[in-house]
Design a protein around this motif. Structure first.
Motif, mmCIF file in Angstrom:
data_model
loop_
_atom_site.group_PDB
_atom_site.id
_atom_site.type_symbol
_atom_site.label_atom_id
_atom_site.label_comp_id
_atom_site.label_asym_id
_atom_site.label_seq_id
_atom_site.Cartn_x
_atom_site.Cartn_y
_atom_site.Cartn_z
ATOM 1 N N PRO A 1 -20.844 -11.253 -4.808
ATOM 2 C CA PRO A 1 -21.336 -11.285 -3.416
ATOM 3 C C PRO A 1 -20.186 -11.031 -2.431
ATOM 4 O O PRO A 1 -19.037 -11.411 -2.673
ATOM 5 N N MET A 2 -20.523 -10.386 -1.321
ATOM 6 C CA MET A 2 -19.520 -10.060 -0.302
ATOM 7 C C MET A 2 -18.821 -11.304 0.216
ATOM 8 O O MET A 2 -17.615 -11.285 0.464
ATOM 9 N N SER A 3 -19.544 -12.407 0.353
ATOM 10 C CA SER A 3 -18.938 -13.641 0.869
ATOM 11 C C SER A 3 -17.824 -14.137 -0.050
ATOM 12 O O SER A 3 -16.766 -14.572 0.423
ATOM 13 N N VAL B 1 -11.660 -9.447 -5.371
ATOM 14 C CA VAL B 1 -11.882 -8.578 -4.218
ATOM 15 C C VAL B 1 -12.387 -7.209 -4.656
ATOM 16 O O VAL B 1 -13.261 -6.618 -4.019
ATOM 17 N N LYS B 2 -11.872 -6.692 -5.758
ATOM 18 C CA LYS B 2 -12.247 -5.362 -6.244
ATOM 19 C C LYS B 2 -13.617 -5.328 -6.926
ATOM 20 O O LYS B 2 -14.223 -4.266 -7.045
ATOM 21 N N ASN B 3 -14.112 -6.475 -7.373
ATOM 22 C CA ASN B 3 -15.354 -6.539 -8.135
ATOM 23 C C ASN B 3 -16.560 -6.385 -7.212
ATOM 24 O O ASN B 3 -16.953 -7.316 -6.503
ATOM 25 N N THR B 4 -17.167 -5.216 -7.228
ATOM 26 C CA THR B 4 -18.302 -4.940 -6.338
ATOM 27 C C THR B 4 -19.585 -5.635 -6.777
ATOM 28 O O THR B 4 -20.568 -5.624 -6.037
ATOM 29 N N ALA C 1 -11.891 -14.582 -1.194
ATOM 30 C CA ALA C 1 -10.760 -14.222 -2.042
ATOM 31 C C ALA C 1 -9.729 -13.426 -1.256
ATOM 32 O O ALA C 1 -8.515 -13.634 -1.405
ATOM 33 N N LYS C 2 -10.188 -12.519 -0.402
ATOM 34 C CA LYS C 2 -9.271 -11.718 0.408
ATOM 35 C C LYS C 2 -8.481 -12.604 1.365
ATOM 36 O O LYS C 2 -7.275 -12.435 1.542
#
Length: 58
Positions: free
Chosen positions: A29-31, A23-26, A36-37
């Protein structure tokens, strides 16, 4: 309202840590981060709903 601490098993804690890193890894990809969230929240909700109890702290 105070923080609520949920009891999780060691296996769940390992999984939560892995999911938190995703989740923290920018750079991902957002998806993938959203999935994961959702999985993270599912583990927390499952732990809350099990009869393990929880501790509320202020």
């Amino acid at each position: 309202m105070g923080k609520t601490t949920v009891k999780v098993t060691p296996e769940e804690m390992q999984q939560l840590k892995k999911l938190a890193e995703i989740v923290k890894n920018t750079h991902l990809p957002m998806s993938e981060r959203r999935i994961a969230k959702t999985q993270y929240e599912s583990i927390i909700n499952y732990a809350k709903n099990c009869n393990r109890g929880f501790i509320s702290s202020v």
